[in-house]
Motif scaffolding. Structure first.
Motif, short mmCIF file in Angstrom:
data_model
loop_
_atom_site.label_atom_id
_atom_site.label_comp_id
_atom_site.label_asym_id
_atom_site.label_seq_id
_atom_site.Cartn_x
_atom_site.Cartn_y
_atom_site.Cartn_z
N UNK A 268 0.82 -1.20 0.00
CA UNK A 268 0.00 0.00 0.00
C UNK A 268 0.86 1.25 0.00
N UNK A 269 0.68 2.07 -1.00
CA UNK A 269 1.35 3.36 -1.02
C UNK A 269 0.77 4.25 0.06
N UNK A 270 1.64 4.79 0.90
CA UNK A 270 1.19 5.59 2.04
C UNK A 270 1.76 7.00 1.94
N UNK A 271 0.95 7.98 1.58
CA UNK A 271 1.44 9.37 1.48
C UNK A 271 2.02 9.88 2.80
N UNK B 297 0.60 -6.92 5.28
CA UNK B 297 0.40 -5.58 4.75
C UNK B 297 1.73 -4.81 4.83
N UNK B 298 2.17 -4.32 3.68
CA UNK B 298 3.40 -3.53 3.61
C UNK B 298 3.02 -2.10 3.23
N UNK B 299 3.39 -1.15 4.07
CA UNK B 299 3.19 0.26 3.73
C UNK B 299 4.46 0.77 3.07
N UNK B 300 4.30 1.37 1.90
CA UNK B 300 5.44 1.95 1.20
C UNK B 300 5.23 3.45 1.19
N UNK B 301 6.18 4.18 1.74
CA UNK B 301 5.94 5.61 1.97
C UNK B 301 7.12 6.46 1.57
N UNK B 302 6.82 7.69 1.16
CA UNK B 302 7.89 8.67 0.95
C UNK B 302 7.76 9.81 1.98
N UNK B 303 7.02 9.53 3.04
CA UNK B 303 6.85 10.54 4.10
C UNK B 303 6.67 9.79 5.42
N UNK B 304 7.79 9.29 5.92
CA UNK B 304 7.78 8.55 7.19
C UNK B 304 7.88 9.57 8.32
N UNK B 305 6.92 9.55 9.22
CA UNK B 305 6.88 10.55 10.30
C UNK B 305 6.98 9.88 11.65
N UNK B 306 7.35 10.68 12.68
CA UNK B 306 7.45 10.08 14.02
C UNK B 306 6.07 9.60 14.50
N UNK B 307 6.09 8.61 15.33
CA UNK B 307 4.88 8.07 15.94
C UNK B 307 4.33 9.06 16.93
N UNK B 308 3.03 9.25 17.09
CA UNK B 308 1.96 8.66 16.28
C UNK B 308 1.43 9.65 15.24
N UNK B 309 1.06 9.11 14.08
CA UNK B 309 0.42 9.91 13.04
C UNK B 309 -1.10 9.82 13.18
N UNK B 310 -1.76 10.94 13.11
CA UNK B 310 -3.22 10.95 13.03
C UNK B 310 -3.61 12.16 12.20
N UNK B 311 -4.79 12.25 11.60
CA UNK B 311 -5.82 11.20 11.62
C UNK B 311 -5.31 9.91 10.98
N UNK C 163 -2.20 1.09 12.53
CA UNK C 163 -1.03 0.27 12.85
C UNK C 163 -1.39 -1.19 13.10
N UNK C 164 -2.60 -1.42 13.57
CA UNK C 164 -3.03 -2.77 13.92
C UNK C 164 -3.17 -3.67 12.70
N UNK C 165 -3.06 -3.07 11.50
CA UNK C 165 -3.21 -3.85 10.27
C UNK C 165 -1.93 -3.87 9.44
N UNK C 166 -0.89 -3.21 9.90
CA UNK C 166 0.29 -3.04 9.07
C UNK C 166 1.48 -3.82 9.63
N UNK C 167 2.05 -4.70 8.79
CA UNK C 167 3.16 -5.53 9.24
C UNK C 167 4.51 -4.84 9.07
N UNK C 168 4.72 -4.25 7.88
CA UNK C 168 6.03 -3.68 7.58
C UNK C 168 5.89 -2.32 6.90
N UNK C 169 6.93 -1.53 7.03
CA UNK C 169 6.96 -0.19 6.44
C UNK C 169 8.26 -0.04 5.68
N UNK C 170 8.18 0.44 4.46
CA UNK C 170 9.39 0.68 3.67
C UNK C 170 9.41 2.14 3.22
N UNK C 171 10.38 2.91 3.70
CA UNK C 171 10.52 4.27 3.17
C UNK C 171 11.23 4.24 1.83
N UNK C 172 10.71 4.98 0.88
CA UNK C 172 11.34 5.09 -0.45
C UNK C 172 11.41 6.56 -0.84
N UNK C 173 12.12 6.83 -1.91
CA UNK C 173 12.29 8.21 -2.38
C UNK C 173 10.96 8.84 -2.79
#
Lengths: 512, 512
Positions: A168-171, A204-218, A223-233
């Motif tokens: 999943x692409x995560x803005x 579930x893999x989140x692929x993001x180009x905007x990784x922010x400190x915990x916690x993000x809201x809204x 998080x309860x559904x996401x296994x891995x996170x990959x930051x990319x350009x």
């Protein structure tokens, strides 16, 4: 088998289990229970952020023959699907089923991987361009499955479409997987389609180009559904993700269609205080939004909610108080994305909330009016939005079936002719939306009301629009452009078009 | 069987399947898939609003032997559980399992229905007063199951606790079932516990005293999960649902405990910029909030998030910018409810997001510091919060196990003596939270650090607090009050205390 709209559905279709012919918009009664992802233990302060997509592929345990999914909110700016499939190919994994919420032209990049056997089956809302041609030509090992947005949510939730790994692409995404679509350089607005994948995929893999400190809201996806996170350009090209506010059409034919459509709404009996509406993103729909706005202002009517893929004209109506609330499954332009971020009356919704026919009631069930487009319509009011005049896949079912079935009034707008091709014909090549759920066909030459809706026809007599029978519209079209030759097809079924309830409404055969 | 903390767990307990002894806070690895509710078809514009609770009971198909659930956000003002059980009794339905998120004194009204066999089993976070006595005395047909908030979410999601019908009090509900807890005369704030029931129960009935036109938003529980809606006169007594802002304790002993606890936090190594915290709602916890606030201001430290059952001191910290965000599963007072309604930095969360150990990571997994209370603690740092000095159920596990396991630093505050009873003893009567997950015990006489946390003990040497071994605390308690006689119990197991992962950490035997 012949289904309820007279289409022949083969009893065996390669790669499709449990074939059920379409039997009416609400005739099929589902059974069983919703499924769910595998249960796991995630220890405190575990690390979910990985270094690369390759590492995430390894971590998920992705293997030959599995199903992977993506969401299409990045539209023609999507980098995620292409880069993940390329990484999977480099790992030598093969024979995957690709199940994105839809495909865009930018995803043509994966064609070599289809040819190499990395991807051997596709389940999608539609495809265009070279991908559409490839799917139509029956080159996939398994039959392509076409589903509406509501139908896809249904299929995922009941387990018919089991996703092994969702990418999943995560803005915007925090370090534990909470994500939303309204922040970051690749903001796309609603993550409505992806929400279903996240809730049901085994990994579930989140692929993001905007990784922010915990916690993000809204939080759109938790998080309860996401296994891995990959930051990319970069997960997308902002220019392809969202356009600026679309210019309203100046095409006189589109304007005329829009005018007829809004007049039809006005006299339909549904244009009342607190009515609800969904508008498409096509030219005539956008123009209709303008006309409708004027009528609402003149008559002092406001809408209780607006639905759908969201565009700037809708946002203007929200901001002017003409619509109380918007429910948003996807955004098409920058004003819509910004609105979802800042306006509490602009609510994000999942594809299931939007349109899944097999939950306790999606919001389309409460919809009064929808304006939908069409590639072609026929004298039974059946609508084709997926194949072109050569029988080639070049569109997507999207929410067409869903809103047509849910709305009290479903209006289909289409030009009577496209170039030298009639658009109202005896029989559409591919039925996407059954005529039983279509109430009015609006063309620049005339407006036809479905004979099932005598009430509507009566209401519209007062309106200053050219009412005619659908057969008259067809005859005019044939008079101008001639009766088209039927598209010659082989016996080979390239794609199966599901109705939203999982029955088959039609198949797409390989053209000869 | 002897479990990992030395408690004897019978191999057979009436009404409990698949008994697994507790084996360590993260030792049990779950398998299988999440379950889901039955799949149904809901047609457009279907009517969900029914005339009475009786009609809803009929519509759900509730039968003898089924399981019903409720949520306890209305606390001691709850009318819903009592009126539904009374209606069920009038219908002659019997042998039900009652599975509320917790029970309050006001629910004593249902005792006659328990005695009549309408309710023959209870699964809850706890009970007090007459209900607690009844459950302890082993009068139920089946063994009572005690679960933490996270454990209950886990049990529902994996199917161990299958809810046939959830009856959910809805402070605001629209005509298609969208509900939230922040509007209406019975506003309770977060609907965090009820969210899990709504997502997994086979039938969901919303009972509301504030039925509003469609669509209601923000949506805490969506229409897609709600089968029926029943408007009633009142779902609760606002005075019992939420108190005004609680007065901070003036009890010098509580203030001393609060001071030691906050000093322990300050020197623990976790009192850093963007740390996170959960505070309880007990007197010492509320006092600790005040002291912590001062320390944060003095040192210029702000917290990234606060968690839990929410109280006014937390809201003050949020409003003053000392906490960036609050995640809320339940509200205790009016300022908290109002804050959730108006402040976007005050986020509602489900019990699963809060504390379910078997999803991709609940928020307790990211928690730095928690302050928890206790009925009694023992020299192994085990904590009892459920039984009193006579072995009678008089409390609730709540989020105790969950936050202790998740937090990097879990502090348990308790007076060394209550009246003439020592609170630090050789062995607690009932283990709710295993000592392995408890880091510091704070009493008014001294502070004991779990020997597993040598790092913490080292950090606290600098702090001006009376550090001592847990055995010293026990000895002081015994010196003042004498060593208490063990509570004599029969062989009969009245209640099983689950650990959050579904293993059994202890059983509550009927006192002799």
């Amino acid at each position: 088998m012949i289904n309820a709209i007279g289409r022949e559905i083969p009893e065996n279709i390669a790669g499709i289990k449990n074939i059920k012919p379409y039997s009416g918009p609400f005739a099929y009664t589902p059974a069983g229970r919703l499924t769910g992802p595998t249960i796991i233990l995630n220890k405190p302060r575990s690390e979910k952020v990985l270094k690369s997509i390759e590492q995430a592929i390894d971590a998920t345990g992705l293997k030959d023959g599995m199903t992977i999914s993506f969401h299409h909110h990045f539209r023609n700016g999507d980098y995620v699907l292409n880069m993940v499939v390329a990484a999977i190919a480099r790992k030598g994994i093969r024979d995957l089923t690709l199940a994105p919420s839809s495909l865009n032209n930018i995803n043509e990049e994966i064609i070599p991987y289809i040819e190499q056997g990395v991807i051997t089956a596709i389940e999608t809302s539609g495809a265009r361009g070279k991908l559409g041609k490839l799917l139509t030509n029956g080159k996939m090992k398994k039959t392509t499955i076409i589903r509406s947005h509501g139908g896809r949510a249904r299929a995922i939730e009941c387990g018919e479409l089991h996703i092994d790994v969702a990418f999943l692409g995560a803005p915007a995404c925090d370090t534990y997987g909470n994500m939303n679509g309204v922040e970051g350089k690749s903001a796309c607005g609603s993550l409505g389609y992806a929400m279903v994948d996240a809730a049901y995929a085994d990994k579930v893999v989140a692929i993001t180009d905007h990784l922010v400190p915990y916690p993000l809201y809204p939080v759109s996806i938790p998080q309860t559904q996401v296994d891995y996170i990959v930051p990319v350009e970069a997960i997308g090209d902002p220019k392809g993700i969202a356009s600026g506010a679309l210019r309203i059409s100046k095409d006189p034919r589109e304007l005329l269609i829009a005018q007829y459509a809004t007049t039809a709404i006005e006299y339909s009996g549904y244009f009342n205080q607190d009515y609800s509406i969904q508008l498409g993103s096509g030219g005539a729909s956008l123009a209709a939004a303008q006309f409708l706005k004027e009528k609402m202002k003149q008559q002092g009517i406001t809408a209780s909610f607006g639905l759908g893929g969201v565009t700037a004209p809708f946002i203007e109506m929200l901001d002017e108080g003409l619509i109380k609330a918007i429910y948003d499954v996807q955004d098409f332009d920058i004003p819509s994305i910004q609105s979802m971020k800042k306006n509490a009356n602009h609510q994000e919704m999942s594809a299931s909330f939007y349109a899944n026919p097999h939950n306790r009631g999606p919001i389309v069930n409460q919809l009064d009016v929808v304006i939908l487009s069409a590639t072609e319509v026929d004298v039974d009011f059946n609508v084709n939005v997926i194949t072109d005049s050569n029988g080639v896949i070049m569109g997507a079912v999207g929410g067409h079936q869903d809103t047509a079935a849910g709305a009290a009034l479903s209006i289909v707008v289409a030009p009577l002719l496209r170039g030298r091709l009639p658009m109202v014909i005896d029989q559409v090549h591919t039925v996407c939306t059954p005529g039983e759920t279509v109430d009015i066909i609006v063309t620049e030459r005339g407006v036809a009301v479905n004979p099932r809706r005598k009430d509507l026809r009566d209401n519209l007599r007062e309106a200053n629009i050219p009412l005619m029978d659908i057969e008259e519209l067809r005859d005019i079209a044939y008079e101008f452009a001639g009766k088209p030759d039927p598209i010659l097809v082989s016996d080979e079924v390239a794609a199966a078009v599901e109705y939203r309830d999982g029955t088959l409404i039609d198949v797409i055969r390989k053209p000869l």
